[in-house]
Design a protein around this motif. Structure first.
Motif, PDB file in Angstrom:
ATOM      1  N   PHE A 214       0.787  -1.135   0.097  1.00 15.88           N
ATOM      2  CA  PHE A 214       0.018  -0.007  -0.001  1.00 15.88           C
ATOM      3  C   PHE A 214       0.813   1.301   0.089  1.00 15.88           C
ATOM      4  O   PHE A 214       1.714   1.111   0.866  1.00 15.88           O
ATOM      5  N   CYS A 215       0.367   2.133  -0.872  1.00 16.73           N
ATOM      6  CA  CYS A 215       1.286   3.427  -0.864  1.00 16.73           C
ATOM      7  C   CYS A 215       0.374   4.455  -0.367  1.00 16.73           C
ATOM      8  O   CYS A 215      -0.656   4.660  -0.591  1.00 16.73           O
ATOM      9  N   MET A 216       0.986   5.439   0.576  1.00 11.73           N
ATOM     10  CA  MET A 216       0.007   6.349   1.153  1.00 11.73           C
ATOM     11  C   MET A 216       0.702   7.666   0.593  1.00 11.73           C
ATOM     12  O   MET A 216       1.719   8.127   0.457  1.00 11.73           O
ATOM     13  N   SER A 217      -0.339   8.816   0.901  1.00 11.88           N
ATOM     14  CA  SER A 217       0.015  10.169   0.293  1.00 11.88           C
ATOM     15  C   SER A 217       0.830  10.756   1.603  1.00 11.88           C
ATOM     16  O   SER A 217       0.943  10.215   2.514  1.00 11.88           O
ATOM     17  N   ALA A 218       1.073  12.116   1.408  1.00 10.15           N
ATOM     18  CA  ALA A 218       1.693  12.997   2.301  1.00 10.15           C
ATOM     19  C   ALA A 218       0.425  13.185   3.272  1.00 10.15           C
ATOM     20  O   ALA A 218      -0.696  12.891   2.974  1.00 10.15           O
ATOM     21  N   ARG A 219       0.754  13.806   4.589  1.00  8.56           N
ATOM     22  CA  ARG A 219       0.036  13.983   5.615  1.00  8.56           C
ATOM     23  C   ARG A 219      -1.097  14.990   4.970  1.00  8.56           C
ATOM     24  O   ARG A 219      -0.702  15.905   4.356  1.00  8.56           O
ATOM     25  N   PRO A 220      -2.406  14.613   5.365  1.00  8.52           N
ATOM     26  CA  PRO A 220      -2.897  13.608   6.113  1.00  8.52           C
ATOM     27  C   PRO A 220      -2.921  12.268   5.461  1.00  8.52           C
ATOM     28  O   PRO A 220      -3.118  12.398   4.166  1.00  8.52           O
ATOM     29  N   GLY A 221      -2.319  11.292   5.948  1.00  9.28           N
ATOM     30  CA  GLY A 221      -2.095  10.069   5.032  1.00  9.28           C
ATOM     31  C   GLY A 221      -3.361   9.346   4.534  1.00  9.28           C
ATOM     32  O   GLY A 221      -4.496   9.220   5.276  1.00  9.28           O
ATOM     33  N   ARG A 222      -3.376   9.044   3.129  1.00 10.68           N
ATOM     34  CA  ARG A 222      -4.375   8.293   2.504  1.00 10.68           C
ATOM     35  C   ARG A 222      -3.876   7.210   1.703  1.00 10.68           C
ATOM     36  O   ARG A 222      -2.468   7.429   1.420  1.00 10.68           O
ATOM     37  N   ILE A 223      -4.594   6.072   1.586  1.00 11.84           N
ATOM     38  CA  ILE A 223      -3.975   4.893   0.538  1.00 11.84           C
ATOM     39  C   ILE A 223      -4.123   5.758  -0.993  1.00 11.84           C
ATOM     40  O   ILE A 223      -5.227   5.883  -1.120  1.00 11.84           O
ATOM     41  N   ILE A 224      -3.112   5.688  -1.618  1.00 15.93           N
ATOM     42  CA  ILE A 224      -3.174   6.376  -3.141  1.00 15.93           C
ATOM     43  C   ILE A 224      -2.864   5.155  -4.093  1.00 15.93           C
ATOM     44  O   ILE A 224      -3.355   5.517  -5.248  1.00 15.93           O
ATOM     45  N   ALA A 225      -2.334   4.096  -3.705  1.00 12.62           N
ATOM     46  CA  ALA A 225      -2.073   3.189  -4.716  1.00 12.62           C
ATOM     47  C   ALA A 225      -1.836   1.790  -3.854  1.00 12.62           C
ATOM     48  O   ALA A 225      -1.477   1.678  -2.641  1.00 12.62           O
ATOM     49  N   GLU A 226      -2.353   0.719  -4.684  1.00 13.86           N
ATOM     50  CA  GLU A 226      -2.381  -0.621  -3.912  1.00 13.86           C
ATOM     51  C   GLU A 226      -1.708  -1.512  -5.090  1.00 13.86           C
ATOM     52  O   GLU A 226      -2.177  -1.530  -6.155  1.00 13.86           O
ATOM     53  N   ARG A 227      -0.492  -2.404  -4.719  1.00 12.27           N
ATOM     54  CA  ARG A 227       0.044  -3.293  -5.717  1.00 12.27           C
ATOM     55  C   ARG A 227       0.244  -4.462  -5.125  1.00 12.27           C
ATOM     56  O   ARG A 227       0.969  -4.779  -4.212  1.00 12.27           O
ATOM     57  N   GLU A 228      -0.260  -5.577  -5.916  1.00 18.16           N
ATOM     58  CA  GLU A 228      -0.050  -6.978  -5.629  1.00 18.16           C
ATOM     59  C   GLU A 228       1.328  -7.204  -6.154  1.00 18.16           C
ATOM     60  O   GLU A 228       1.673  -6.599  -7.296  1.00 18.16           O
ATOM     61  N   ILE A 229       1.884  -7.859  -5.288  1.00 22.21           N
ATOM     62  CA  ILE A 229       3.414  -8.345  -5.869  1.00 22.21           C
ATOM     63  C   ILE A 229       3.401  -9.720  -6.257  1.00 22.21           C
ATOM     64  O   ILE A 229       3.393 -10.634  -5.691  1.00 22.21           O
ATOM     65  N   ASP A 230       3.395  -9.812  -7.732  1.00 20.23           N
ATOM     66  CA  ASP A 230       3.192 -10.984  -8.356  1.00 20.23           C
ATOM     67  C   ASP A 230       4.275 -11.693  -8.727  1.00 20.23           C
ATOM     68  O   ASP A 230       4.685 -12.005 -10.160  1.00 20.23           O
ATOM     69  N   LEU A 231       5.437 -11.934  -7.657  1.00 23.50           N
ATOM     70  CA  LEU A 231       6.540 -12.384  -7.880  1.00 23.50           C
ATOM     71  C   LEU A 231       6.652 -13.822  -7.168  1.00 23.50           C
ATOM     72  O   LEU A 231       5.997 -14.225  -6.378  1.00 23.50           O
ATOM     73  N   PRO A 232       7.110 -14.889  -7.863  1.00 21.65           N
ATOM     74  CA  PRO A 232       7.030 -16.183  -7.241  1.00 21.65           C
ATOM     75  C   PRO A 232       7.563 -16.203  -5.894  1.00 21.65           C
ATOM     76  O   PRO A 232       8.668 -15.457  -5.562  1.00 21.65           O
TER      77      PRO A 232
END
Length: 263
Positions: A214-232
């Motif tokens: 999960f990637c957060m924004s600068a304060r105030p923190g919010r979720i700006i991106a979500e990335r599944e890590i599809d590595l074996p």
């Protein structure tokens, strides 16, 4: 998805905040049971606040937090925690430092005296798993920084928590020791399948260890991106040199850059 950790529309303002600005605002994160997640973002974005909220060390001004099907209204006993500073008590041996959570958390607190040998054996087994066999009798000041951090991980796991919270646990270590500890926590998670939330500034660390970032924004923190890590899995350190790994790190870095520029 039924989440093991469900942080829903949470806003939190620290008491005594000079500007009254929330540390996090409208925060929503769902973590599956047994999943290894990481939270990344610019400094001061509220990453550590999320950890405090999820473990009941802080309570939100708005929103709900549910862990293992129960709303969090008190410190979460099923959680283990490890920080950048191992905070080992210098007057206790490494083994006795590991046993400290058992003196606090029930039902272990009530069983510790009568089952001490059993718990000491569990502690010694954990130390062996992280390469510290035979080091239980040493005091923290007799251990290197990397060895202390390994012991800190053991202490976080001694009461067999269902949730492990890691707040920059490897940030103060040199690159080689850090990568060695990535392998240790990778193996511990694979063997025990506890749920993990890792807070880190290190994007390589997040991508190497996590199932989802999960990637957060600068304060105030919010979720700006979500990335599944599809590595074996299992992942060896060599994967960090592959183009796919590098591309994911660059993708996450672009989110952090955007978050900084928007601050």
């Amino acid at each position: 998805m039924t989440a093991f950790v469900d942080i829903h529309d949470v806003t939190h303002i620290y008491a005594g905040s000079e500007d009254g600005q929330p540390a996090v605002e409208g925060m929503t994160i769902k973590v599956r049971e047994g999943e290894f997640t990481a939270i990344v973002g610019p400094s001061g974005c509220g990453k550590s606040t999320v950890m405090k909220l999820a473990t009941g060390l802080q309570f939100p001004a708005k929103g709900t937090i549910i862990v293992d099907g129960k709303q969090v209204t008190a410190p979460v006993k099923l959680a283990g925690m490890a920080f950048q500073n191992p905070v080992m008590l210098p007057w206790r041996t490494t083994l006795k430092n590991l046993l400290l959570p058992l003196e606090i958390v029930q039902p272990h607190r009530g069983r510790l005296r009568s089952h001490r040998k059993e718990y000491e054996a569990r502690a010694e087994a954990l130390l062996a798993q992280v390469g510290l066999a035979g080091q239980g009798s040493k005091f923290p000041w007799q251990l290197s920084g990397g060895m202390q951090q390994r012991a800190s991980l053991c202490r976080a796991l001694i009461h067999e928590p269902k949730l492990l919270m890691l707040d920059e646990p490897f940030g103060a270590l040199d690159a080689f020791t850090r990568e060695e500890l990535w392998g240790i926590i990778r193996d511990l998670h694979a063997a025990q399948r506890f749920t993990v939330i890792l807070v880190t500034h290190d994007l390589r660390e997040a991508v190497f260890l996590a199932d989802r970032v999960f990637c957060m924004s600068a304060r105030p923190g919010r979720i700006i991106a979500e990335r599944e890590i599809d590595l074996p899995r299992p992942r060896d350190i060599e994967i960090t040199y592959t183009q796919k790994f590098i591309d994911i790190v660059h993708e996450l870095r672009s989110h952090i850059k955007t978050a900084r520029e928007a601050a």
